[in-house]
Scaffold this motif. Structure first.
Motif, PDB file in Angstrom:
ATOM      1  N   LEU A   7       7.556  35.671   8.798  1.00 47.82           N
ATOM      2  CA  LEU A   7       7.082  34.670   7.856  1.00 47.82           C
ATOM      3  C   LEU A   7       8.282  34.032   7.171  1.00 47.82           C
ATOM      4  CD1 LEU A   7       4.249  36.761   6.188  1.00 47.82           C
ATOM      5  CD2 LEU A   7       4.006  35.110   8.036  1.00 47.82           C
ATOM      6  N   ASP A 279      -3.216  56.281   6.081  1.00 44.61           N
ATOM      7  CA  ASP A 279      -4.505  55.585   6.018  1.00 44.61           C
ATOM      8  C   ASP A 279      -4.600  54.668   4.787  1.00 44.61           C
ATOM      9  OD1 ASP A 279      -4.517  57.597   4.129  1.00 44.61           O
ATOM     10  OD2 ASP A 279      -6.689  57.890   4.260  1.00 44.61           O
ATOM     11  N   ALA A 280      -3.471  54.417   4.128  1.00 39.76           N
ATOM     12  CA  ALA A 280      -3.505  53.620   2.894  1.00 39.76           C
ATOM     13  C   ALA A 280      -3.861  52.167   3.180  1.00 39.76           C
ATOM     14  CB  ALA A 280      -2.143  53.685   2.213  1.00 39.76           C
ATOM     15  N   ALA A 281      -4.411  51.526   2.169  1.00 37.01           N
ATOM     16  CA  ALA A 281      -4.612  50.074   2.223  1.00 37.01           C
ATOM     17  C   ALA A 281      -3.221  49.448   2.093  1.00 37.01           C
ATOM     18  CB  ALA A 281      -5.532  49.624   1.096  1.00 37.01           C
ATOM     19  N   LEU A 282      -2.655  49.045   3.224  1.00 33.01           N
ATOM     20  CA  LEU A 282      -1.221  48.733   3.251  1.00 33.01           C
ATOM     21  C   LEU A 282      -0.821  47.569   2.339  1.00 33.01           C
ATOM     22  CD1 LEU A 282       0.081  49.155   6.905  1.00 33.01           C
ATOM     23  CD2 LEU A 282       0.202  50.726   4.977  1.00 33.01           C
ATOM     24  N   ASP A 283      -1.613  46.522   2.315  1.00 39.30           N
ATOM     25  CA  ASP A 283      -1.206  45.372   1.509  1.00 39.30           C
ATOM     26  C   ASP A 283      -1.261  45.689   0.020  1.00 39.30           C
ATOM     27  OD1 ASP A 283      -0.526  43.119   3.271  1.00 39.30           O
ATOM     28  OD2 ASP A 283      -2.497  43.586   4.098  1.00 39.30           O
ATOM     29  N   GLN A 284      -2.231  46.489  -0.379  1.00 34.37           N
ATOM     30  CA  GLN A 284      -2.292  46.863  -1.779  1.00 34.37           C
ATOM     31  C   GLN A 284      -1.208  47.899  -2.098  1.00 34.37           C
ATOM     32  OE1 GLN A 284      -5.495  46.462   0.083  1.00 34.37           O
ATOM     33  NE2 GLN A 284      -4.928  44.420  -0.623  1.00 34.37           N
ATOM     34  N   GLU A 287       1.874  45.980  -2.800  1.00 37.30           N
ATOM     35  CA  GLU A 287       1.821  45.447  -4.160  1.00 37.30           C
ATOM     36  C   GLU A 287       2.151  46.540  -5.176  1.00 37.30           C
ATOM     37  OE1 GLU A 287       1.593  42.372  -4.036  1.00 37.30           O
ATOM     38  OE2 GLU A 287       1.741  42.119  -6.194  1.00 37.30           O
ATOM     39  N   GLU A 319       8.005  45.864   6.830  1.00 34.91           N
ATOM     40  CA  GLU A 319       8.028  44.451   7.186  1.00 34.91           C
ATOM     41  C   GLU A 319       7.266  43.632   6.138  1.00 34.91           C
ATOM     42  OE1 GLU A 319       6.176  43.703  10.943  1.00 34.91           O
ATOM     43  OE2 GLU A 319       7.241  41.807  11.194  1.00 34.91           O
ATOM     44  N   ARG A 320       6.106  44.139   5.737  1.00 39.15           N
ATOM     45  CA  ARG A 320       5.294  43.449   4.734  1.00 39.15           C
ATOM     46  C   ARG A 320       5.935  43.518   3.356  1.00 39.15           C
ATOM     47  NH1 ARG A 320       2.981  44.566   9.016  1.00 39.15           N
ATOM     48  NH2 ARG A 320       1.015  43.700   9.777  1.00 39.15           N
ATOM     49  N   ARG A 324       7.031  40.400   1.012  1.00 42.57           N
ATOM     50  CA  ARG A 324       6.535  40.288  -0.365  1.00 42.57           C
ATOM     51  C   ARG A 324       7.693  40.129  -1.343  1.00 42.57           C
ATOM     52  NH1 ARG A 324       5.115  38.922  -4.613  1.00 42.57           N
ATOM     53  NH2 ARG A 324       3.889  40.083  -6.132  1.00 42.57           N
ATOM     54  N   THR A 327       9.094  36.732  -1.891  1.00 42.79           N
ATOM     55  CA  THR A 327       8.367  35.756  -2.712  1.00 42.79           C
ATOM     56  C   THR A 327       8.601  35.984  -4.200  1.00 42.79           C
ATOM     57  OG1 THR A 327       6.346  37.075  -2.906  1.00 42.79           O
ATOM     58  CG2 THR A 327       6.530  35.628  -0.985  1.00 42.79           C
ATOM     59  N   ASP A 433      -6.690  55.915   1.530  1.00 43.71           N
ATOM     60  CA  ASP A 433      -8.068  55.427   1.434  1.00 43.71           C
ATOM     61  C   ASP A 433      -9.053  56.584   1.282  1.00 43.71           C
ATOM     62  OD1 ASP A 433      -9.518  53.037   1.339  1.00 43.71           O
ATOM     63  OD2 ASP A 433     -10.317  53.350   3.348  1.00 43.71           O
ATOM     64  N   ASN A 453      -3.467  54.946  -5.814  1.00 45.73           N
ATOM     65  CA  ASN A 453      -3.777  53.573  -5.409  1.00 45.73           C
ATOM     66  C   ASN A 453      -3.514  52.548  -6.508  1.00 45.73           C
ATOM     67  OD1 ASN A 453      -4.438  54.350  -2.814  1.00 45.73           O
ATOM     68  ND2 ASN A 453      -6.573  54.725  -3.349  1.00 45.73           N
ATOM     69  N   THR A 454      -2.573  52.858  -7.365  1.00 52.47           N
ATOM     70  CA  THR A 454      -2.063  51.909  -8.343  1.00 52.47           C
ATOM     71  C   THR A 454      -0.756  52.492  -8.856  1.00 52.47           C
ATOM     72  OG1 THR A 454      -2.626  50.570 -10.289  1.00 52.47           O
ATOM     73  CG2 THR A 454      -3.234  52.889 -10.355  1.00 52.47           C
TER      74      THR A 454
END
Lengths: 493, 304
Positions: A7, A279-284, A287, A319-320, A324, A327, A433, A453-454
């Protein structure tokens, strides 16, 4: 994996400057010490300058308290305790604390701007996090002032007396609130020393405290460097001491107070593991990693400074994460779009850069992303250090900057072991997750605060504090209130 | 596109989505402060990304011609305005729109496949698609079989998209997930991956007939899926939030989200569209405000 696509965020749509206005801020050229309800110069007449780390220009000169001034402040606090504050009905005491909470909320905009000017943190954070949370702490503890017997059923809570408090430069007003609110609600009087690089919001708070009519001497604020803090902790007439800052100073405080019977709480350094399971929510998770380490330029004792990521997802996650980070907007702390502000001081910037050099010398890979940092001012680009192990200094020691080390693991047990294999134990994070794994991992981490998860979430009702070299005792919630009371069950705290 | 046979991906391997985290991220996009020149640039970009839409049972050739006139003459009093990207109509109205738009460069998009419910046999959906393409639609907005998706019959959903894609010929295929009926962001992400693997050129949130329609959390989830597809295959897929985006501020927030999630490559009408009917006039009103410093009444903006 046919094509390796990436990207590109530049040249994208660039946002024009959106600076928060400063015309509503009133700052004096010089500030004295706030003792017995009045601003007075230091006995020695000495002052020091507090500078804006984004522009490297002085903002105001501030009195430098010596031991004579500290004596005077403690005496004022003692007198206020004996004659007014300890005699006041708890409900009346609570009203004063409520008034401080409301006044901070009313002047939130001004406090936010001053906090960002003096400390370099982005206005988005001082506006949305520091100042509202500071107000919330006063609101929360104000409510307990006349309900202490209900807070600790079966105990007979009594205030301790005069509390000495020393706070750091990373969350100047918020740390003042963490210290003052429970102390005052519990019925103690206070001598508070803010950090030398960020005294302004504490001094603005002193003005506010005078404005709301808090009886003179209940809160005294003495500014100065380490010597001032040392004079305060050594003062023989303290009934309680509370410190937030480095582990090195914390050790010195423990030595000083050992055997004196003075109860103390210490909130010290950290090197938190932020653990991403496969198994984590990768995009979150990405963040959360960003919020964990780049919040407040990484000047956060509970920062998630060690990323531990499952080998199964390490490559896509990194990579993500890099995309991030690219930006993130680094620049003027007063711009509403700034994500990463200025490093708090020249000394801290040098320390961070030294660690990056150490990492490089140790053979690690250093990657720096984000937008270009401004040419002047103290800035450090968000940094990832990969190719490191538990044996590396950058993994072991607290850097206190926007620098994240990255390690991978294969199994749950390996992650747990690496997370705990540190002299610190302030905080941690786990990303998965699966509810059952949250409980398994959070229960296995030896850290005072663990987020699932935070990351970097704070609330006045929640106790905060560390294991091992991260400190003694807890602040926040009922734990933090109890630390300012003699519960009639032996030693206070 | 590679020539390889499309294959249904293993949806169990699609990364999960944490709703709380998505909402937090969205709040960060919404807190961006877009001022002066960057605001004008954003508004103009938003205008150029609009699929001006009328999808009513009561649509007539006259109504469609009016809409096409609006598409070509957004606000004559302002010079150098971009045009919208496309006009979006039912298949029966495609030829009317095609004639009305002439050589303006504005595309005709048509919904198809038994829009909005998708409750029809595949043969009917394919006929619907072919008819729209033959009448001149350059873009087809199909709906997925949500019933089959929710029942776990992914092969049916997948095969239908593959078949519609084939029926589209050269026309671009936008696949509407109708996210308001999918029930969770996990399902939105899975449906996105499925649609892209089946050959979608665009993925689209909603028909506009179901509440909630487009939301920022749903759109962010789909943008993440588009990024994953791009990183894995090198194939770029477009995004179209549709329904409920009616004011400029919201449109700018969507563009911030796009800008910071997929980056510069996607910041064009080629890869991002707003499905909207009333957004255009609000954007025009804001552009007037930026130019003159004054807000004008909606009566100064033509309504077709």
């Amino acid at each position: 994996m046919a094509t390796k696509s990436t990207l590109a965020f530049e040249p994208g749509w660039q946002y024009d400057p959106a600076p928060e206005s400063t015309d509503h801020v009133s700052l004096r050229d010089s500030y004295g010490l706030f003792i017995d309800g009045e601003f007075t110069p230091a006995a020695s007449g000495k002052t020091f300058e507090t500078i804006n780390p984004a522009t490297q220009t002085p903002i105001a000169s501030v009195a430098q308290a010596g031991s004579e001034d500290v004596d005077r402040a403690v005496a004022a606090a003692r007198k206020a305790y004996d004659t007014v504050w300890s005699k006041m009905k708890p409900a009346e005491r609570g009203k004063y604390v409520f008034r401080i909470a409301r006044a901070i909320a009313e002047r939130a905009r001004e406090f936010a701007v001053v906090e960002s000017m003096d400390g370099g943190k982005p206005i988005r954070e001082s506006r949305d996090i520091d100042i509202p949370l500071a107000s919330a702490h006063f609101f929360y503890y104000a409510g307990w002032a006349d309900k202490l017997n209900y807070a600790f059923p079966g105990a007979s809570p009594k205030s301790l007396g005069v509390a000495g408090q020393v706070i750091p430069w990373n969350f100047p007003l918020l740390m003042a609130a963490w210290k003052l609110a429970p102390a005052l609600a519990a019925g103690n009087t206070v001598v508070l020393k803010p950090a030398e690089t960020t005294p302004l919001t504490a001094l603005k708070l002193a003005e506010l405290i005078a404005d709301v009519g808090l009886p003179p001497g209940v809160v005294n604020i003495v500014t100065g460097e380490g010597d001032t803090g040392a004079a305060l902790v050594r003062h023989p007439d303290l009934d309680k001491f509370a410190f937030t800052g480095s582990t090195a100073v914390g050790r010195d405080i423990m030595r000083t107070l050992a055997g004196t019977g003075t109860p103390y709480t210490l909130e010290l350094g950290g090197k938190a593991a932020n653990i991403v399971l496969e198994d984590a929510a990768l995009d979150q998770a990405v963040e959360g990693i960003v919020n964990g380490i780049f919040f407040n330029q990484g000047h956060v004792c509970c920062a998630g400074s060690r990323l531990l990521v499952s080998e199964a997802v390490a490559e896509p996650l990194l990579e993500r994460l890099r995309a991030r980070i690219d930006t993130l907007i680094e620049g003027d702390p007063l711009d509403k779009n700034t994500d990463i502000g200025a490093i708090n001081s020249e000394a801290q910037l040098a320390r961070i850069n030294e660690y990056i050099d150490i990492g490089r010398a140790e053979g690690a890979d250093i990657w720096q992303g984000g937008s270009d940092a401004p040419q002047s001012g103290y800035y450090c680009r968000p940094t990832l250090i990969t190719g490191v192990a538990q044996s590396n200094r950058v993994v072991q020691e607290e850097i206190f900057g926007p620098v994240l080390t990255v390690q991978t693991f294969r199994t749950f047990d390996e992650a747990r072991e690496k997370a705990n294999n540190t002299p610190y134990g302030l905080s941690g994070g786990v990303w998965t997750d699966k509810g059952s794994r949250i409980f398994k991992m959070t229960g296995a981490l030896r850290a005072g605060v663990v987020w699932a998860n935070t990351f970097n979430k704070f609330d006045p009702t929640s106790p905060f504090g560390g294991y091992k070299e991260s400190g003694m005792g807890r602040e926040g919630g009922l734990h933090g209130l109890g630390a300012y009371l003699d519960l009639g069950m032996g030693a206070g705290a | 596109m590679s020539a390889a046979e499309p294959r249904l991906p293993d949806l169990a391997r699609v990364t999960p989505v944490d709703t709380v985290g998505v909402e937090e991220r969205v709040a960060r996009f919404r807190s961006r402060s877009i001022k002066t020149a960057s605001k004008v640039a954003g508004l103009r970009l938003a205008l150029s990304m609009i699929d001006l839409t009328t999808l009513e049972g009561a649509d007539t050739p006259g109504k469609v011609r009016q809409l096409c006139a609006k598409a070509q003459h957004l606000h004559e009093r302002m010079a150098d305005l971009p045009t919208v990207a496309a006009v979006c109509v039912y298949p029966t109205m495609v030829s009317v729109a095609r004639d009305a738009l002439g050589a303006s460069g504005i595309e005709v998009a048509s919904v198809a496949t038994a829009f909005p419910s998708g409750q029809a046999p595949l043969s009917v959906k394919l006929d619907d698609t072919r008819m729209a393409v033959e009448a001149g639609a350059a873009e087809i907005d199909m709906v997925i079989a949500r019933g089959a998706f929710l029942a776990g019959d992914y092969d049916t959903v997948f095969d239908e998209i593959v078949a519609v894609k084939a029926a589209c010929g050269d026309a671009h295929l936008k696949v509407i997930l109708e996210t308001g009926e999918l029930g969770s962001l996990d399902r939105v992400r899975q449906a996105s991956m499925l649609a892209m693997a089946a050959g979608a050129d665009f993925i689209k949130t909603s028909t506009g007939k179901i509440k909630p329609a487009a939301t920022m959390p749903v759109t962010l989830t789909m943008l993440h899926a588009i990024r994953d597809h791009y990183l894995e295959t090198g194939v770029q897929v477009g995004m179209k939030p549709a329904g409920g985006i009616s004011d400029s501020k919201t449109a700018l927030h969507y563009l911030v989200m796009l800008n910071e999630t997929l980056g510069a490559e996607w910041m064009t009408p080629r890869w991002f569209r707003f499905g909207a009917s009333s957004l255009a006039n609000d954007v025009l009103m804001q552009l007037e405000k930026q130019a003159t410093g004054r807000y004008q009444s909606l009566d100064y903006f033509s309504k077709d």
